[in-house]
Scaffold this motif. Sequence first.
Motif, mmCIF file in Angstrom:
data_model
loop_
_atom_site.group_PDB
_atom_site.id
_atom_site.type_symbol
_atom_site.label_atom_id
_atom_site.label_comp_id
_atom_site.label_asym_id
_atom_site.label_seq_id
_atom_site.Cartn_x
_atom_site.Cartn_y
_atom_site.Cartn_z
ATOM 1 N N CYS A 1 0.612 -1.383 -0.156
ATOM 2 C CA CYS A 1 0.049 0.217 0.183
ATOM 3 C C CYS A 1 1.383 1.006 -0.241
ATOM 4 O O CYS A 1 2.125 1.197 0.242
ATOM 5 C CB CYS A 1 -0.928 0.174 1.425
ATOM 6 S SG CYS A 1 -2.127 1.333 1.191
ATOM 7 N N CYS B 1 2.273 3.232 4.788
ATOM 8 C CA CYS B 1 1.073 2.266 5.060
ATOM 9 C C CYS B 1 1.871 0.730 4.654
ATOM 10 O O CYS B 1 2.962 0.346 4.159
ATOM 11 C CB CYS B 1 -0.296 1.452 4.365
ATOM 12 S SG CYS B 1 -0.913 0.783 5.147
ATOM 13 N N SER C 1 0.869 -2.821 5.423
ATOM 14 C CA SER C 1 -0.108 -3.106 4.193
ATOM 15 C C SER C 1 0.136 -3.711 2.681
ATOM 16 O O SER C 1 0.329 -3.513 1.776
ATOM 17 C CB SER C 1 -1.654 -3.162 4.536
ATOM 18 O OG SER C 1 -1.692 -2.540 6.419
ATOM 19 N N CYS D 1 -4.358 -0.975 0.020
ATOM 20 C CA CYS D 1 -5.065 -1.602 0.918
ATOM 21 C C CYS D 1 -6.267 -1.723 1.104
ATOM 22 O O CYS D 1 -7.272 -0.457 1.594
ATOM 23 C CB CYS D 1 -3.962 -1.749 2.636
ATOM 24 S SG CYS D 1 -4.397 -1.016 3.801
HETATM 25 ZN ZN LIG Z 1 -2.989 1.442 3.471
#
Ligand SMILES: [Zn+2]
Length: 135
Positions: free
Chosen positions: A19, A29, A31, A83
């Motif tokens: 992400c 981020c 993720s 994400c």
């Molecule tokens: Zn994210």
Amino acid sequence: MQLLYVRYLANRPVDEIQCVAQTRRRHRCTSPLLTPETLAGFWTLVPITATHAQLPLHGAAMAVYALTGLPYAEQLRWWAQRCSEHAATPATADVAVVEWEPFDPLIHHQHIRTRLPTLTRRQGPADRSGRETQS
Ligand SMILES: [Zn+2]
């Protein structure tokens, strides 16, 4: 990767694409886009076509991770490289630019794989002497 009918080259394996949104701590981020909770694409073989002239090159096929069967919103999420959590909060700033590069078979020929990933993992030595006897 085939996404919104366009082929892109990612800069890392599908399950490691991360992400680009900014977290509350102003970090990127961590993720991944692909998680057990998200819809998955599938590997398929497609004709190798030049980006501009959509003509098959050498009649060859290459493996792509296709997201074309996913809902439009889900493909947009991949295209925005977010994400699931950050796709739901579009106002969140991106801390990095999306890493997609439009795929060009002439430039990215070293990334072309002519077999599906799962088919390349063969068990045991390959038998090229002929077909095995059917039992
Ligand atoms: Zn994210």
